[in-house]
Motif scaffolding. Structure first.
Motif, PDB file in Angstrom:
ATOM      1  N   LEU A  19       0.825  -1.204   0.000  1.00 44.25           N
ATOM      2  CA  LEU A  19       0.000   0.000   0.000  1.00 44.25           C
ATOM      3  C   LEU A  19       0.862   1.258   0.000  1.00 44.25           C
ATOM      4  O   LEU A  19       0.528   2.240  -0.674  1.00 44.25           O
ATOM      5  CB  LEU A  19      -0.957   0.004   1.195  1.00 44.25           C
ATOM      6  CG  LEU A  19      -2.128  -0.967   1.110  1.00 44.25           C
ATOM      7  CD1 LEU A  19      -2.922  -0.970   2.412  1.00 44.25           C
ATOM      8  CD2 LEU A  19      -3.031  -0.618  -0.067  1.00 44.25           C
ATOM      9  N   LEU A  56      -7.064  -3.106   4.551  1.00 46.88           N
ATOM     10  CA  LEU A  56      -7.386  -1.944   3.738  1.00 46.88           C
ATOM     11  C   LEU A  56      -6.622  -0.695   4.159  1.00 46.88           C
ATOM     12  O   LEU A  56      -6.565   0.273   3.408  1.00 46.88           O
ATOM     13  CB  LEU A  56      -8.884  -1.637   3.814  1.00 46.88           C
ATOM     14  CG  LEU A  56      -9.832  -2.726   3.353  1.00 46.88           C
ATOM     15  CD1 LEU A  56     -11.274  -2.272   3.530  1.00 46.88           C
ATOM     16  CD2 LEU A  56      -9.555  -3.117   1.918  1.00 46.88           C
ATOM     17  N   ASP A  80      -5.997   2.062   1.416  1.00 48.20           N
ATOM     18  CA  ASP A  80      -6.071   1.613   0.032  1.00 48.20           C
ATOM     19  C   ASP A  80      -6.946   2.593  -0.756  1.00 48.20           C
ATOM     20  O   ASP A  80      -8.056   2.910  -0.331  1.00 48.20           O
ATOM     21  CB  ASP A  80      -6.690   0.211  -0.003  1.00 48.20           C
ATOM     22  CG  ASP A  80      -6.688  -0.425  -1.367  1.00 48.20           C
ATOM     23  OD1 ASP A  80      -6.838   0.291  -2.385  1.00 48.20           O
ATOM     24  OD2 ASP A  80      -6.562  -1.656  -1.433  1.00 48.20           O
TER      25      ASP A  80
END
Length: 158
Positions: A19, A56, A80
């Motif tokens: 990420l 995430l 994300d």
């Protein structure tokens, strides 16, 4: 679907590094090893945001000093891009500020001067700009605001 905020574990480091590369490609993104080093430091507290087992987002804070010299420093928050604008960054910040509230003292962070969504989030949580760091992010040379949330000035959601 509900996003779960929980302590980050070492097996999250690879996904966090992935990420980082997506979110901060021009600013020396953190490696998997950098995340593992951060997790190993006893004064650091890192959290992961997960939905259905998928990571995430992530966030970390350092709790520094004690008693009257206590302060905290937000190290990172990342979400994300496909999951942004869903409140995940705010939930991660809430987890960090909860740790900081227990620790006491002011909370500091740096944020790119052009990152308006992040600046708005931090302002809502009681942070104010206290300075500018020219060419802070490398190698891009982007400037950063230094922001502070004074002790006892928690925002509405903390």
């Amino acid at each position: 679907m509900t996003v779960d905020i929980s302590p980050m574990v070492s097996s999250d480091a690879q996904r966090c590094a992935e990420l980082e590369g997506i979110l901060f490609p021009g600013d020396d993104p953190w490696s998997e090893q950098a995340f593992l080093s951060e997790l190993a430091a006893p004064h650091n507290h890192y959290f992961a945001a997960r939905e259905n087992g998928s990571l995430l987002g992530y966030a970390g804070i350092a709790l520094l000093g004690r008693r009257e010299s206590a302060e905290s420093e937000v190290h990172t928050i990342g979400v994300d891009p496909a999951a942004q604008r869903r409140g995940i960054g705010g939930a991660l910040l809430y987890a960090l500020l909860s740790e900081a509230n227990r620790h006491g003292g002011s909370v500091f962070l740096e944020v790119r001067t052009d990152n308006e969504p992040a600046i708005e989030l931090y302002t809502r949580e009681g942070f104010v700009v206290v300075g500018t760091r020219r060419n802070y992010y490398q190698p891009s040379g982007a400037d950063a605001f230094t922001m502070e949330r004074p002790d006892g000035k928690a925002g509405a959601s903390t």
